[in-house]
Scaffold this active site. Structure first.
Site, PDB file in Angstrom:
ATOM      1  N   LYS A  52       0.843  -1.209   0.000  1.00 39.65           N
ATOM      2  CA  LYS A  52       0.000   0.000   0.000  1.00 39.65           C
ATOM      3  C   LYS A  52       0.877   1.257   0.000  1.00 39.65           C
ATOM      4  O   LYS A  52       0.619   2.201  -0.753  1.00 39.65           O
ATOM      5  CB  LYS A  52      -0.948  -0.025   1.212  1.00 39.65           C
ATOM      6  CG  LYS A  52      -2.017  -1.105   1.083  1.00 39.65           C
ATOM      7  CD  LYS A  52      -2.803  -1.363   2.358  1.00 39.65           C
ATOM      8  CE  LYS A  52      -3.754  -2.541   2.158  1.00 39.65           C
ATOM      9  NZ  LYS A  52      -4.509  -2.919   3.353  1.00 39.65           N
ATOM     10  N   GLN A  96      -4.328  -1.489   9.671  1.00 43.50           N
ATOM     11  CA  GLN A  96      -4.248  -2.845   9.117  1.00 43.50           C
ATOM     12  C   GLN A  96      -4.743  -3.856  10.150  1.00 43.50           C
ATOM     13  O   GLN A  96      -4.300  -3.854  11.299  1.00 43.50           O
ATOM     14  CB  GLN A  96      -2.798  -3.150   8.708  1.00 43.50           C
ATOM     15  CG  GLN A  96      -2.633  -4.463   7.975  1.00 43.50           C
ATOM     16  CD  GLN A  96      -3.331  -4.479   6.616  1.00 43.50           C
ATOM     17  OE1 GLN A  96      -3.252  -3.529   5.855  1.00 43.50           O
ATOM     18  NE2 GLN A  96      -4.014  -5.574   6.305  1.00 43.50           N
ATOM     19  N   ASP A 119     -10.954   2.883   4.232  1.00 42.66           N
ATOM     20  CA  ASP A 119     -11.288   1.457   4.151  1.00 42.66           C
ATOM     21  C   ASP A 119     -12.802   1.251   4.081  1.00 42.66           C
ATOM     22  O   ASP A 119     -13.269   0.158   3.792  1.00 42.66           O
ATOM     23  CB  ASP A 119     -10.731   0.706   5.378  1.00 42.66           C
ATOM     24  CG  ASP A 119      -9.453  -0.052   5.048  1.00 42.66           C
ATOM     25  OD1 ASP A 119      -9.235  -0.349   3.854  1.00 42.66           O
ATOM     26  OD2 ASP A 119      -8.688  -0.347   5.981  1.00 42.66           O
TER      27      ASP A 119
END
Ligand SMILES: NC(=O)c1ccc[n+]([C@@H]2O[C@H](COP(=O)([O-])OP(=O)(O)OC[C@H]3O[C@@H](n4cnc5c(N)ncnc54)[C@H](OP(=O)(O)O)[C@@H]3O)[C@@H](O)[C@H]2O)c1
Length: 304
Positions: A52, A96, A119
């Protein structure tokens, strides 16, 4: 012959468009920024987060990698999120998962400012999606829609059957399909006569987490199969169940000692009109959509 929906090519096209938007924003003195929070030393998470951060660098997006130790407390993490919410150089916050057991993941995700929720896991983001308002949609489900649209596969009026109802894949993908005017059926582990329903699908989305669960008898010939599953096969026995005699996969298995298979049995793909392979399909869209969401968040926050 079924059409293979090439996730790599679609992800590359999206990234190119995002890079162009980043250049346009730069001309106005704006640089989208992503904070990536990686707790502890989970190997798979390290790989994901590295990819990412690397994608940000490729596209001209600023990134800040923050790595609290795996002994971090929920309170420390909430302080960190509050600081990131307040930073003007950060447009997107990515925590994460999974987090260590002592950290309350739900309260952290709820603490992220919805405007920075790239997200798309915050209840406000989920609510906006449900209400058909502009929303930062979860990346993998958004990627599924991009694959269908960019492959010119119709969604409106199609019967889409989604197997899986998780908050991160099944539910949002079903909502996005509905918002695009599909007729949607959502299935899960308590669904009766699952095969009867999946056989009706013009678009079948599998997000189950079970290797090769959707078998050829569960598929309508000529339908579109979207395989979100990522399952690792580590033993010879498991490998042979799916890929016996497949030379390419055999070479991969010999090299790495494992291969990946989706939730749809490879034999079922042969019946389809089009399908996303695993690997090489949906999985590649997730990071591209995270980049797209970061740029969208940067624009939305500034009213652009
Ligand atoms: N980047 C990516 O490509 C990406 C991103 C996220 C996830 N994934 C992959 O997608 C898959 C699903 O992930 P997830 O996070 O959604 O998994 P999850 O949270 O474990 O949810 C799995 C869903 O499948 C349903 N299910 C399980 N067994 C079933 C059965 N026998 N019949 C019908 N439904 C069944 C469950 O039903 P219940 O709700 O009734 O338990 C649940 O809704 C995994 O392989 C994961 O690795 C890929």
């Amino acid at each position: 012959m079924p059409r293979i929906l090439d996730g790599a090519a679609i992800a590359a096209a999206i990234k190119q468009e995002v890079a162009e938007e980043v250049r346009t924003l730069a001309a106005h003195g704006i640089r989208p920024g992503l904070a990536a929070v990686l707790v502890g030393n989970v190997a798979a998470s390290e790989i994901y987060v590295r990819s990412k951060v690397q994608a940000c660098a490729e596209l001209g997006i600023y990134s800040d990698l923050i790595t609290p130790p795996d002994t971090v407390t929920t309170e420390d993490m909430l302080d960190l999120i509050a600081a990131l919410n307040a930073r003007d150089d950060i447009d997107g916050i990515l925590v994460q998962l999974p987090l260590p057991p002592q950290v309350d993941a739900k309260s952290l995700l709820d603490a992220i400012a919805p405007s920075k929720d790239v997200d798309g896991f915050h209840p406000i983001s989920a609510g906006r999606l449900l209400a058909g308002r502009p929303a930062l949609a979860p990346c993998t489900p958004a990627g599924v829609i991009e694959i269908l649209k960019r492959s010119n596969l119709p969604i409106a009026s199609q019967h889409a059957v989604v197997v899986g109802r998780s908050d991160i894949v099944g539910k949002p993908v079903a909502m996005l399909l509905l918002n695009n005017n599909a007729t949607v059926t959502i299935c899960h582990s308590k669904t009766r006569n699952l095969a009867e329903l999946t056989r009706q699908a013009d678009i079948l989305v599998a997000a189950i987490g079970r290797p090769g669960f959707i078998t050829p008898e569960m598929v309508k010939p000529g339908s579109t199969l979207i395989d979100v599953g990522i399952n690792r096969l580590n033993t010879r026995e498991e490998f042979d169940r799916f890929f016996a005699g497949n030379e390419k996969r055999e070479a991969a298995f010999a090299k790495r000692g494992s291969v990946i298979v989706g939730d749809i049995h490879p034999k079922a793909f042969e019946l389809s009109g089009a399908y996303t392979p695993v690997p090489g399909g949906v999985g590649l869209l997730t990071i591209a959509m995270l980049m797209a969401n970061t740029v969208s968040a940067a624009k939305l926050r500034r009213g652009l």
